[in-house]
Design a protein around this motif. Structure first.
Motif, short mmCIF file in Angstrom:
data_model
loop_
_atom_site.label_atom_id
_atom_site.label_comp_id
_atom_site.label_asym_id
_atom_site.label_seq_id
_atom_site.Cartn_x
_atom_site.Cartn_y
_atom_site.Cartn_z
N GLN A 1 2.93 15.64 -6.37
CA GLN A 1 2.84 15.83 -4.92
C GLN A 1 2.00 17.06 -4.65
O GLN A 1 2.01 18.02 -5.42
CB GLN A 1 4.23 16.01 -4.31
CG GLN A 1 5.08 14.74 -4.41
CD GLN A 1 6.37 14.83 -3.62
OE1 GLN A 1 6.85 15.91 -3.31
NE2 GLN A 1 6.93 13.67 -3.30
N THR A 2 1.26 17.01 -3.54
CA THR A 2 0.43 18.14 -3.15
C THR A 2 0.50 18.32 -1.64
O THR A 2 0.86 17.38 -0.93
CB THR A 2 -1.03 17.94 -3.62
OG1 THR A 2 -1.77 19.14 -3.44
CG2 THR A 2 -1.73 16.80 -2.89
N PHE B 1 -3.29 7.50 -2.00
CA PHE B 1 -2.25 8.50 -1.74
C PHE B 1 -1.17 7.91 -0.85
O PHE B 1 -1.47 7.18 0.10
CB PHE B 1 -2.84 9.72 -1.02
CG PHE B 1 -3.73 10.58 -1.86
CD1 PHE B 1 -3.22 11.63 -2.60
CD2 PHE B 1 -5.10 10.33 -1.91
CE1 PHE B 1 -4.05 12.42 -3.38
CE2 PHE B 1 -5.94 11.12 -2.68
CZ PHE B 1 -5.41 12.17 -3.42
N LYS B 2 0.07 8.26 -1.16
CA LYS B 2 1.19 7.94 -0.28
C LYS B 2 1.50 9.19 0.54
O LYS B 2 1.62 10.29 -0.03
CB LYS B 2 2.39 7.55 -1.14
CG LYS B 2 3.62 7.18 -0.36
CD LYS B 2 4.74 6.76 -1.31
CE LYS B 2 6.05 6.65 -0.56
NZ LYS B 2 7.18 6.51 -1.50
N LEU C 1 1.38 14.68 0.07
CA LEU C 1 0.70 13.52 -0.49
C LEU C 1 1.17 13.29 -1.91
O LEU C 1 1.34 14.25 -2.68
CB LEU C 1 -0.82 13.75 -0.51
CG LEU C 1 -1.53 14.04 0.80
CD1 LEU C 1 -3.02 14.23 0.55
CD2 LEU C 1 -1.28 12.93 1.81
N GLU C 2 1.33 12.04 -2.27
CA GLU C 2 1.79 11.69 -3.62
C GLU C 2 0.86 10.68 -4.27
O GLU C 2 0.46 9.70 -3.63
CB GLU C 2 3.21 11.12 -3.53
CG GLU C 2 3.86 10.89 -4.88
CD GLU C 2 5.31 10.45 -4.71
OE1 GLU C 2 6.20 11.31 -4.60
OE2 GLU C 2 5.53 9.23 -4.64
N LYS C 3 0.55 10.94 -5.50
CA LYS C 3 -0.33 10.06 -6.28
C LYS C 3 -0.32 10.54 -7.73
O LYS C 3 0.08 11.68 -7.98
CB LYS C 3 -1.77 10.14 -5.71
CG LYS C 3 -2.77 9.18 -6.30
CD LYS C 3 -4.20 9.41 -5.76
CE LYS C 3 -5.17 8.69 -6.66
NZ LYS C 3 -6.46 8.40 -6.05
N GLU C 4 -0.79 9.74 -8.65
CA GLU C 4 -1.05 10.20 -10.00
C GLU C 4 -2.05 11.36 -9.92
O GLU C 4 -3.08 11.25 -9.24
CB GLU C 4 -1.71 9.09 -10.84
CG GLU C 4 -0.77 7.99 -11.28
CD GLU C 4 0.20 8.46 -12.35
OE1 GLU C 4 -0.26 8.96 -13.39
OE2 GLU C 4 1.41 8.35 -12.13
#
Ligand code: CDP
Ligand code: MG
Length: 136
Positions: free
Chosen positions: A6-7, A33-34, A78-81
């Protein structure tokens, strides 16, 4: 190996003022991004000073803090690999003039100070910045 991160992302006053927040959010979503949490807020200058404390010795610090507190912003988790680096890549260079095609700053940034978005620059800072806006 999976590395879901997450960022913290901020859509800055210049972009919110131009009603670009939904377009920019779509860019994040279209790039995988989620948006885990988001809120539209306006912060006080003393809060901007705390948020940007790493830059307190820089010549642009005062203007930067005045600017970030000058109007509504959208703050998001924001969440992503590999989200931290992926977000920095999608944002583009700090100066929109140096940003490459396809980046948010290339598309929407006006100048080095009005560059439309903020993104955490490291794992450590992502934790600090997410806590700054979403600790409750
Ligand atoms: O935002 P980023 O991490 O790409 O850049 P930074 O070096 O951490 O600087 C933080 C923010 O300060 C930038 O996004 C700009 O808005 C602002 N800045 C500025 O106004 N003038 C500069 N010469 C450098 C940065
Ligand atoms: Mg930075």
């Amino acid at each position: 190996m999976s590395n879901l991160e997450q960022t913290l992302s901020i859509i800055k006053p210049d972009a919110v003022e131009r009603n670009l927040d939904n377009e920019i959010k779509d860019m994040f979503k279209n790039n995988g991004f989620k948006i885990v949490k988001e809120k539209k807020i306006q912060i006080e200058k003393f809060e901007a000073e705390k948020f940007y404390k790493v830059h307190e010795t820089k010549p642009f610090y005062n203007d930067l803090c005045t600017y970030l507190s000058s109007g509504p912003i959208v703050v998001m988790i924001l969440e992503k690999e590999n989200a931290i680096l992926a977000n920095r890549d999608l944002m583009g260079a700090t100066n929109p003039k140096d940003a490459t095609d396809g980046t948010i700053r290339k598309k929407y940034g006006i100048s080095i100070d009005k560059n439309s978005v903020h993104g955490s620059d490291s794992y450590e800072n992502s934790k600090i910045e997410i806590d700054f806006f979403f600790k409750d």
